[in-house]
Motif scaffolding. Structure first.
Motif, PDB file in Angstrom:
ATOM      1  N   ILE A 224       0.631   2.920   5.535  1.00  0.00           N
ATOM      2  CA  ILE A 224       0.984   2.233   4.457  1.00  0.00           C
ATOM      3  C   ILE A 224       3.179   1.688   4.715  1.00  0.00           C
ATOM      4  O   ILE A 224       2.950   2.116   6.060  1.00  0.00           O
TER       5      ILE A 224
ATOM      6  N   LEU B 167      -1.276  -0.258  -8.984  1.00  0.00           N
ATOM      7  CA  LEU B 167      -0.486  -0.221  -7.502  1.00  0.00           C
ATOM      8  C   LEU B 167      -1.419   1.348  -7.196  1.00  0.00           C
ATOM      9  O   LEU B 167      -2.264   1.029  -5.647  1.00  0.00           O
ATOM     10  N   MET B 168      -2.493   1.676  -7.935  1.00  0.00           N
ATOM     11  CA  MET B 168      -2.942   2.057  -7.062  1.00  0.00           C
ATOM     12  C   MET B 168      -4.953   1.847  -6.783  1.00  0.00           C
ATOM     13  O   MET B 168      -5.226   2.602  -5.848  1.00  0.00           O
TER      14      MET B 168
ATOM     15  N   LYS C  17      -4.904  -0.465  -4.477  1.00  0.00           N
ATOM     16  CA  LYS C  17      -4.583  -0.624  -2.698  1.00  0.00           C
ATOM     17  C   LYS C  17      -3.761   0.867  -2.734  1.00  0.00           C
ATOM     18  O   LYS C  17      -3.715   0.499  -1.020  1.00  0.00           O
ATOM     19  N   ALA C  18      -3.555   1.612  -3.068  1.00  0.00           N
ATOM     20  CA  ALA C  18      -3.413   3.107  -2.716  1.00  0.00           C
ATOM     21  C   ALA C  18      -3.990   3.816  -1.826  1.00  0.00           C
ATOM     22  O   ALA C  18      -5.097   3.734  -1.675  1.00  0.00           O
ATOM     23  N   LYS C  19      -3.363   4.742  -0.816  1.00  0.00           N
ATOM     24  CA  LYS C  19      -4.013   5.513   0.073  1.00  0.00           C
ATOM     25  C   LYS C  19      -3.769   6.830  -0.719  1.00  0.00           C
ATOM     26  O   LYS C  19      -2.709   7.012  -0.599  1.00  0.00           O
TER      27      LYS C  19
ATOM     28  N   ARG D 273       0.696  -0.927   0.078  1.00  0.00           N
ATOM     29  CA  ARG D 273       0.302  -0.238   0.073  1.00  0.00           C
ATOM     30  C   ARG D 273       0.720   1.254  -0.366  1.00  0.00           C
ATOM     31  O   ARG D 273       1.915   1.318   0.896  1.00  0.00           O
ATOM     32  N   ILE D 274       0.662   1.875  -1.733  1.00  0.00           N
ATOM     33  CA  ILE D 274       1.975   2.726  -1.023  1.00  0.00           C
ATOM     34  C   ILE D 274       0.762   4.503  -1.118  1.00  0.00           C
ATOM     35  O   ILE D 274      -0.373   5.112  -1.673  1.00  0.00           O
TER      36      ILE D 274
ATOM     37  N   MET E 171       2.353   4.744 -11.606  1.00  0.00           N
ATOM     38  CA  MET E 171       1.410   3.765 -10.547  1.00  0.00           C
ATOM     39  C   MET E 171       0.052   3.106 -10.617  1.00  0.00           C
ATOM     40  O   MET E 171      -0.109   1.891 -10.983  1.00  0.00           O
TER      41      MET E 171
ATOM     42  N   THR F 196       1.182   9.097  -9.679  1.00  0.00           N
ATOM     43  CA  THR F 196      -0.301   8.163  -9.773  1.00  0.00           C
ATOM     44  C   THR F 196      -0.528   7.598 -11.399  1.00  0.00           C
ATOM     45  O   THR F 196      -0.640   6.446 -11.227  1.00  0.00           O
TER      46      THR F 196
ATOM     47  N   VAL G 121       0.576   8.757  -1.923  1.00  0.00           N
ATOM     48  CA  VAL G 121       0.447   8.686  -2.854  1.00  0.00           C
ATOM     49  C   VAL G 121      -0.347  10.655  -3.194  1.00  0.00           C
ATOM     50  O   VAL G 121      -1.844  10.410  -2.464  1.00  0.00           O
TER      51      VAL G 121
END
Length: 290
Positions: A204, A172-173, A175-177, A154-155, A167, A164, A157
């Motif tokens: 994260i 990767l978006m 699970k991203a915060k 979880r990255i 990602m 973004t 951004v």
């Protein structure tokens, strides 16, 4: 400068945030005031009139603790100004229009090169977005957003910033915060600071942040963190930016004066920036060390 990549921070996200959300407006026409600058220019010859955010560390702050505040003092001394005078305005849409564009001040100390809202001086530093993670974790050695080690992480951004896009390509978006792009840091902490706090709390696993902010808040956290410039990305959004000073389009002589200052004082400027842990890059994207 690409849409979404704009306002790399005003710079701090200030350059990024404002150019993402502001539209170009015509410059107001001002009559030449007595005693101001060269013919046709509106620059105060006695005071360095600076447009700045009152709460935007590590860049500017009413306390004078930002590196742009200290750079302003260097410029004032070198150009024969007796003092630095500030017009404070938050990093929100309307910043340029209500400060430099309204002739309340003569310089924005940090502005991403290529933005149409101001006339840029020569760049006085290059930096990039970075990936931050714990040195003692399982991301050691990660240098790009394409690394398979990031697949299940979880990255953190900031919304609309260059990482973004990259990602999203790497999925990767999902699970991203996502953190907000524009915040009023007079009443809220910097999102870079919040992201690092969240990472240390386990919310994260890593964060993609504008480099100068990452370096400053990582040091402030006291944690042992890796700060990896995203200079090896292939395709996607641009991660590296040249940072300039911003002046009015009419102030050509003032721009030349500032360009001369930058050229003559680059070593001292680098020393100042490095003291704030700004990840400086040379023209070959290598880190500039102390």
């Amino acid at each position: 400068m690409a849409t979404g990549a704009r306002r790399t921070c005003r710079v701090a996200f200030i350059s990024m945030a404002m150019a993402t959300f502001m539209t170009l407006i015509p410059w107001q026409v001002h009559s030449q005031s007595a005693g101001l600058g060269a013919a046709g220019e509106l620059v105060d010859p006695d005071r360095l009139r600076v447009c700045a955010d009152p709460s935007n560390l590590p860049f500017s702050d009413q306390s004078g603790e930002g590196f742009e505040d200290k750079l302003a003092k260097m410029v004032a001394t070198a150009t024969g100004r007796s003092a630095v005078a500030y017009t404070w305005y938050p990093s929100i849409p309307g910043f340029v229009r209500n400060t430099l564009g309204a002739n309340h001040c003569d310089i924005i100390m940090g502005y991403a090169q290529g933005d149409e809202l101001v006339q840029n001086t020569n760049a006085y530093y290059r930096s990039s977005y970075v990936l931050i993670y714990r040195k003692d974790g399982d991301l050691t050695g990660v240098e790009t957003l394409t690394d398979p080690k990031l697949a299940d992480k979880r990255i953190g951004v900031v919304q609309g910033t260059p990482p973004t896009a990259n990602m999203a390509v790497e999925k990767l978006m999902r699970k991203a915060k996502i953190y907000p792009l524009i915040v009023d840091t007079r009443i809220m902490p910097s999102m870079a600071e919040v992201m690092i706090r969240d990472m240390l709390a386990g919310v994260i696993d890593a964060a993609a942040v504008w480099g100068p902010m990452a370096g400053y808040y990582a040091r402030k956290s006291g944690a042992d963190l890796a700060i990896v410039p995203l200079t090896k990305e292939k395709g996607g959004q641009r991660m590296i930016y040249r940072i300039t000073m911003g002046v009015r389009p009419s102030d050509q002589q003032w721009k030349r004066t500032l360009n001369a200052f930058i050229k003559d004082n680059q070593a001292e400027i680098n020393k100042l920036l490095l003291s704030y842990d700004v990840p400086l890059l040379d023209e070959h994207d290598a880190r500039i060390a102390q």
